[in-house]
Enzyme design. Sequence first.
Site, mmCIF file in Angstrom:
data_model
loop_
_atom_site.group_PDB
_atom_site.id
_atom_site.type_symbol
_atom_site.label_atom_id
_atom_site.label_comp_id
_atom_site.label_asym_id
_atom_site.label_seq_id
_atom_site.Cartn_x
_atom_site.Cartn_y
_atom_site.Cartn_z
ATOM 1 N N GLU A 1 -24.246 19.374 3.552
ATOM 2 C CA GLU A 1 -24.849 18.313 3.990
ATOM 3 C C GLU A 1 -24.725 17.094 3.298
ATOM 4 O O GLU A 1 -24.919 17.183 2.175
ATOM 5 C CB GLU A 1 -26.507 18.582 4.147
ATOM 6 C CG GLU A 1 -26.991 19.595 5.068
ATOM 7 C CD GLU A 1 -28.483 19.681 5.063
ATOM 8 O OE1 GLU A 1 -28.950 20.824 5.369
ATOM 9 O OE2 GLU A 1 -29.343 19.047 4.263
ATOM 10 N N ASP B 1 -38.815 12.256 1.355
ATOM 11 C CA ASP B 1 -38.069 12.864 0.083
ATOM 12 C C ASP B 1 -38.898 12.600 -1.045
ATOM 13 O O ASP B 1 -39.522 11.614 -1.250
ATOM 14 C CB ASP B 1 -36.640 12.066 0.053
ATOM 15 C CG ASP B 1 -35.440 12.562 1.111
ATOM 16 O OD1 ASP B 1 -35.399 13.706 1.028
ATOM 17 O OD2 ASP B 1 -35.212 11.740 1.822
#
Lengths: 413, 266
Positions: B49, B60
Site C-alpha cells: 500500500e 491516522d
Amino acid sequence: MSLRIKKGIPLIDQYDKNCMWGGKFGGNFVPETLKKPIDDLTKLFEKLRKDKSFLKERDDYFKNYVGSPTPLIRLDNLTDYLGGAQIWAKVVSENPGTAHKVYNVLVHCLMARRAGKKYVCTDTGAGMNGKNLAMVGKMLGLKVKIFMGLVDIKRQKKNVDVMKKYGAEVVPVTTGSQTLVDAVSECMRYFVANCDTTHLVVGSAVGPAIWIRICAWSAAQISRELIVQIKEEFGKIPKKLKLLNCIGGGSSALGFWNEFIDYDKKQVELIGVEAGGSKKSKKHAAPLTNGSKIGILHGSAQYVIQDADGQIGETESISAGLDYPGISAIHCFLKDTKRARYTSATDEEALNAYKLVSKFENISPSLEPSHAFAEAIRIAPKLSKDTVLIINSCGHSLKDSIIIKSKLGYYTE
Amino acid sequence: MKSEIQLAFENCKKEKRPALITYTVASDPNKKKSLEILKSLAKYADILELGFPHSTPIGDGGQIQTSSHRAIKNGFKMKDAFQIVKSFKKTEKNKPVILMGYYNMIFQYGENKFLIDCKKSGVSGIICVDLPWPENKIFAKKCKKKSIVFVQLLAPTTTKERMKKIIRDSDSMNYLISILGTTGSKLKVSPKKILENYNKIKRINPKKNLVIGFGITDSTISSFKSASGLVVGSLLCKTITNSLKMRINPATKLLKTVYNLKKKII
C-alpha cells in the site's frame, strides 16, 4: 442548474439523501468507524427535536441558565458618529458563557445525557466553545475533554484558565499549524477511538452533516429572540434591514439569520463577514470572499482554502475563532443561492472597529464580531437613515485582552 | 482475467499463510527514497500500500501523520505517487500496489483522471479512507470498470446488516479495521476477540479476501495468522522516522523489519 432555497422548510432539513445541501455541500466523508455513531446521533436528534419534554428542558435552560432574551440595543453614539443607517447590536455575549457557543453546547450536553454518555469532547479555537462546554458540562455532571491548538492556547490563555477552573481537561494539539483546524482533526481522531463512550460536540456548524444541523438548530434561539425584539421595537420587520455577522465556521450567523431566510433579500439582507487576515499578508481565513474551490474538510464538502492538489491551506487571522480554512456547508449553500452576501474584513479593520465600538458604546465585542462591526462601519455612512443594521455581537472581548493591549496599547472591558 | 491482488492472495493461500501487506507514504522521506523503500519491502511483502499524504488526515495516528507531514514538506505532489508506482512496476511487474488516501485528493485530481493515471502507472487497487459505503458506490463502479480493486473498509462499529450490503457490493478484497481507533493505536481488544469478529464477517462471503489492519505490529502479527492478509503501516512509518534520526538508510532498516514480520507469519 441554479440552486434554490425552499420556503417554509428549515435550512437544516434542505438536504438530500446523501446529506448534501444543493447536491454539493455537506455529506459524510468519514472513516467507516464513524458511520454508526453518525446514524445513532441522527436518530437521536430526529427523535428529540419532536420530543416535548426535551424541548421544554432545552427552553428552561435557555431561559434560566443562558438568560433569554439577550439584549437588542441601539448604538446611538456610533450611529451619530457614522451618520447614516441606524446601528443596533444583539448582544448575544450577555450570557454566562460570553458567546453564542452556549446554545450548541447545551443542546449537545442534554443529548449526551439522554444517550447515557458521561464523556463529552470538543475542539476549540478562540476557546469560547471549550469554555462553554467546560461550564455546561460541569453543571450537568459530564466529564469534558477539550482539544486546542498550542498557538491558540497561548493567544487565548484567559479562556484556557476558565476551562481548567471548571475541571475540564485541555489537550494541547501540536500538529500542523497548531490552530483550530488541527484541533478539530485531533478531536475527531479521539472520537473515532472513543465513540462508544463519548459524545462529540463539534464547536461550529462544520463537520459531518448531523453536527452542522444540530449546531444550526441550537443557535437558532438567537434568531427566535431577535424577530420578537425587532417586532417590539419597530412594530414590524423594517423595510430595509441588514443582519451582519462574522463568519468562521459560521454557527453564530446561522443562528442569527435562521428566522429571516424566507424574507426577500431586498428587505432583509444577510451579510457574512469573513476574516481577511493581516493587510500585509497573503494568508487569510476567507474562503467564500476569495473564491476558494470546493473540497472536503472534516467530513464535509465545502468551499475550503486549499492548493491544487487538495492539501488544506494555512490560514491567518488575528481572531482565533475565525481562523479556519473551511466554512459551514449551509453557508456555501446560502452563497450559491445568493441569499446571503459574503465579504471580509482585515485584522486592522477589525481592530479599528473594536476601538470605535468600545469607545462609543457600552459594549466590548471580541475580535470575531469586530469583523462584522468593521463591515457595518464601512457601509453605514452610505446608507439611508431608515436602514437598520443589526450586528450579532456574539462574543465578549475579555479573552482577547492580551492581543488588543499589545496592538492598541490599552484594553477596555 | 484475475487481478494481481487476487493472484497474490491465492499464492499466499497455497503457502497456507496470510498475505503480508505493507503501508508506507509516497515521498516519505523523499520521492527517490520512497521508491527505494518500496523495492525493499517488495522482497518480503505480498501487496504494497502506498499512501498519498494529506494535510488533514482524520483517520491516522501519530506515526502516519508524521510521515505524511514529512512527505508534504518535502514537496509531495499527487503526480509523484503515480511516478513512484510506475518506476516500481518497471522492475516489480507482478507485485500489486494499492494507493491509499483521503478523498479530497482524488476529488481535486478528478475521479476519472485519477483512475486513468492509476491504470497507466500500474496501480491495482484503491483504498479511500473517508469515502464510505454507500457514498463510494459510483466511484467503486468506475474502479470496477477499469479493473481496479476498490477496497471496502469495515469497522468494529459496522452493523451486521450494513456489513452484508457492503460485502455484496465489494470487489475481491475488504479491509477490517481491528479496533476503535486511528492507525497505529494499541490493540485495546484481544486478538482472540478480533478474530472472532473476523470469522463472523468472513462467513458472510468466504470467497472475499478479508485483511486486518490497525494495531498490527511485530509483537501482535503472529496472533492473526489465520486471516487472509495483514496490514502493517504505523510500525514501518515509525521505523522510517527512527532511521532518519539515527542517520541510517530507512530502506535498509525496513528490509530487516519486513523480513522479521514475514518470519512470524510463515
